[in-house]
Design an enzyme around this catalytic site. Structure first.
Site, PDB file in Angstrom:
ATOM      1  N   ARG A   8       0.841  -1.191   0.000  1.00 17.15           N
ATOM      2  CA  ARG A   8       0.000   0.000   0.000  1.00 17.15           C
ATOM      3  C   ARG A   8       0.884   1.251   0.000  1.00 17.15           C
ATOM      4  O   ARG A   8       2.021   1.223   0.450  1.00 17.15           O
ATOM      5  CB  ARG A   8      -0.941   0.000   1.205  1.00 17.15           C
ATOM      6  CG  ARG A   8      -1.928  -1.171   1.214  1.00 17.15           C
ATOM      7  CD  ARG A   8      -2.824  -1.117   2.437  1.00 17.15           C
ATOM      8  NE  ARG A   8      -3.797  -2.210   2.444  1.00 17.15           N
ATOM      9  CZ  ARG A   8      -3.581  -3.406   3.003  1.00 17.15           C
ATOM     10  NH1 ARG A   8      -2.426  -3.643   3.610  1.00 17.15           N
ATOM     11  NH2 ARG A   8      -4.514  -4.345   2.964  1.00 17.15           N
ATOM     12  N   LYS A  54      -2.586  -1.940   7.922  1.00 15.65           N
ATOM     13  CA  LYS A  54      -4.033  -1.747   7.994  1.00 15.65           C
ATOM     14  C   LYS A  54      -4.688  -2.703   8.981  1.00 15.65           C
ATOM     15  O   LYS A  54      -5.575  -2.305   9.740  1.00 15.65           O
ATOM     16  CB  LYS A  54      -4.631  -1.938   6.601  1.00 15.65           C
ATOM     17  CG  LYS A  54      -6.139  -1.755   6.528  1.00 15.65           C
ATOM     18  CD  LYS A  54      -6.631  -1.931   5.100  1.00 15.65           C
ATOM     19  CE  LYS A  54      -8.140  -1.759   5.015  1.00 15.65           C
ATOM     20  NZ  LYS A  54      -8.618  -1.930   3.616  1.00 15.65           N
ATOM     21  N   HIS A 113      -3.122   2.259  -5.869  1.00 16.74           N
ATOM     22  CA  HIS A 113      -3.702   1.020  -5.362  1.00 16.74           C
ATOM     23  C   HIS A 113      -3.922   0.008  -6.488  1.00 16.74           C
ATOM     24  O   HIS A 113      -3.980  -1.199  -6.251  1.00 16.74           O
ATOM     25  CB  HIS A 113      -5.031   1.310  -4.653  1.00 16.74           C
ATOM     26  CG  HIS A 113      -5.504   0.196  -3.777  1.00 16.74           C
ATOM     27  ND1 HIS A 113      -5.118   0.073  -2.461  1.00 16.74           N
ATOM     28  CD2 HIS A 113      -6.321  -0.857  -4.029  1.00 16.74           C
ATOM     29  CE1 HIS A 113      -5.688  -1.006  -1.940  1.00 16.74           C
ATOM     30  NE2 HIS A 113      -6.420  -1.588  -2.875  1.00 16.74           N
ATOM     31  N   ARG A 142      -1.870  -3.198  -6.795  1.00 17.91           N
ATOM     32  CA  ARG A 142      -2.226  -4.403  -6.046  1.00 17.91           C
ATOM     33  C   ARG A 142      -3.155  -5.292  -6.876  1.00 17.91           C
ATOM     34  O   ARG A 142      -3.072  -6.521  -6.837  1.00 17.91           O
ATOM     35  CB  ARG A 142      -2.867  -4.011  -4.710  1.00 17.91           C
ATOM     36  CG  ARG A 142      -1.871  -3.366  -3.763  1.00 17.91           C
ATOM     37  CD  ARG A 142      -2.518  -2.773  -2.518  1.00 17.91           C
ATOM     38  NE  ARG A 142      -3.203  -3.734  -1.683  1.00 17.91           N
ATOM     39  CZ  ARG A 142      -2.601  -4.549  -0.809  1.00 17.91           C
ATOM     40  NH1 ARG A 142      -1.275  -4.542  -0.693  1.00 17.91           N
ATOM     41  NH2 ARG A 142      -3.308  -5.377  -0.052  1.00 17.91           N
ATOM     42  N   HIS A 187      -3.542  -9.798   3.109  1.00 21.67           N
ATOM     43  CA  HIS A 187      -4.952 -10.103   3.338  1.00 21.67           C
ATOM     44  C   HIS A 187      -5.076 -11.202   4.394  1.00 21.67           C
ATOM     45  O   HIS A 187      -4.195 -12.053   4.512  1.00 21.67           O
ATOM     46  CB  HIS A 187      -5.624 -10.568   2.049  1.00 21.67           C
ATOM     47  CG  HIS A 187      -5.795  -9.481   1.044  1.00 21.67           C
ATOM     48  ND1 HIS A 187      -6.058  -9.722  -0.296  1.00 21.67           N
ATOM     49  CD2 HIS A 187      -5.734  -8.124   1.172  1.00 21.67           C
ATOM     50  CE1 HIS A 187      -6.157  -8.572  -0.936  1.00 21.67           C
ATOM     51  NE2 HIS A 187      -5.963  -7.588  -0.070  1.00 21.67           N
ATOM     52  N   TYR A 242      -3.604 -22.342   9.843  1.00 22.44           N
ATOM     53  CA  TYR A 242      -2.456 -23.181   9.509  1.00 22.44           C
ATOM     54  C   TYR A 242      -1.463 -22.507   8.578  1.00 22.44           C
ATOM     55  O   TYR A 242      -0.462 -23.099   8.229  1.00 22.44           O
ATOM     56  CB  TYR A 242      -2.938 -24.501   8.900  1.00 22.44           C
ATOM     57  CG  TYR A 242      -3.512 -25.423   9.937  1.00 22.44           C
ATOM     58  CD1 TYR A 242      -2.678 -26.172  10.773  1.00 22.44           C
ATOM     59  CD2 TYR A 242      -4.884 -25.522  10.118  1.00 22.44           C
ATOM     60  CE1 TYR A 242      -3.204 -26.999  11.755  1.00 22.44           C
ATOM     61  CE2 TYR A 242      -5.432 -26.345  11.094  1.00 22.44           C
ATOM     62  CZ  TYR A 242      -4.584 -27.089  11.908  1.00 22.44           C
ATOM     63  OH  TYR A 242      -5.107 -27.902  12.881  1.00 22.44           O
TER      64      TYR A 242
END
Length: 306
Positions: A154, A181, A240, A243, A267, A276
């Site tokens: 970002r 974030k 952005h 991304r 994310h 996991y």
């Protein structure tokens, strides 16, 4: 400071707002905190900051929001939410009897969120060629732009980077939780071209006399966007958008684990898979970022300045 100890009558709006923001922004990333306070300083405080919190009327609040809305229609309702929060806080403190910001959203222009604009992978060679050929901005802005282009971080994560976050010998950038974030530390593998880019910048940084711990000397978050503007692609591409381009290229290649791609974008992976995958799949992400750096290098063509 608790204002109930010092005021016999309700405090002014700015005093209440600062107390409220001190609480509501405590767990937000630094970039969001700065942006929220910037909006208050420039669009709210000059108009109603010195007024008693219990004397402010809905039209006065609406005037602030509508003036801000002219330049940032997508953010107007968010600013209204902040102001509404200030009055809710004042109400529970006993400084006002009602929330005059409640329901004002009905007077704002409808806004349909369209997402961040981004170009297709097929357009990337032309776009990056224009960046290389047309942009004459300072090295800090240009380097921050390319750091974002190669890593898909970002904008705030790049422009506010600290020198202490980088381990060039290991090719790893560790962004601390307070700058992320989702308030979790994030590991960014650095491909060899990116390490070269940053090492060249460090030489330039020393040459022009930038001091302090900030990698780019405290440049504004808008500076990488100016690169897109000067290249002539403003309105078609956003910072952005990198991304989205990275995600599209990585997914469409079929070469990489979906979770590795999502982790690289910082994310959160839902459910059991997320539990996991705490190992962060770092080795696969290193290979992923080496591969993506090669994609960017190919898009730039033979004129790549690395």
């Amino acid at each position: 400071m608790i204002w109930t100890k010092f005021f016999r009558r309700p405090p002014v709006f700015r005093a209440v707002a600062e107390e409220y923001l001190g609480i509501s922004l405590a767990k937000c990333c630094n970039e969001y905190q700065r942006y929220t306070r910037y909006r208050m300083d420039h669009w709210v405080y000059p108009t109603i900051g010195s007024k008693r919190i219990n004397k402010i009327k809905p039209p006065e609040i609406l005037a602030c929001i509508q003036e801000f809305e002219k330049g940032a229609p997508s953010q107007a309702r968010r600013l209204l939410q902040v102001l509404s929060g200030v009055f809710k806080y004042a109400k529970v403190q006993g400084w006002c009897d009602h929330n005059p910001a409640d329901g004002l959203g009905i007077a704002l222009k409808p806004y349909s969120y369209k997402g961040f604009k981004h170009i297709s992978i097929k357009q990337m060679p032309d776009f990056l060629a224009d960046v290389d050929a047309r942009v004459t901005l300072d090295a800090a802005a240009v380097t921050a732009f390319w750091l974002i282009a190669y890593t898909a971080v970002r904008r705030g994560e790049a422009v506010n980077a600290d020198l202490s976050e980088f381990d060039f010998s290991d090719g790893l950038w560790t962004i601390p939780a307070e700058r992320m974030k989702m308030k979790r530390p994030h590991l960014v593998p650095l491909a060899a071209p990116v390490v070269n880019l940053l090492e060249e910048w460090l030489e330039e940084r020393n040459r022009i006399g930038i001091v302090g711990n900030k990698l780019f000397g405290g440049i504004g978050g808008h500076r990488p966007l100016h690169v897109i503007t000067q290249a002539g692609w403003r309105g078609r591409m956003t910072i952005h958008g990198f991304r989205k381009v990275f995600s599209t290229a990585a997914h469409e290649s079929g070469l990489w684990n979906i979770d590795a791609i999502e982790l690289q974008l910082a994310h959160i992976i839902p459910g059991v898979r997320g539990v996991y995958n705490k190992a962060a799949m770092l080795e696969e992400r290193r290979r992923l970022m080496d591969w993506y750096a090669e994609q960017v290098h190919n898009w730039r063509g033979t004129v790549a300045r690395l």
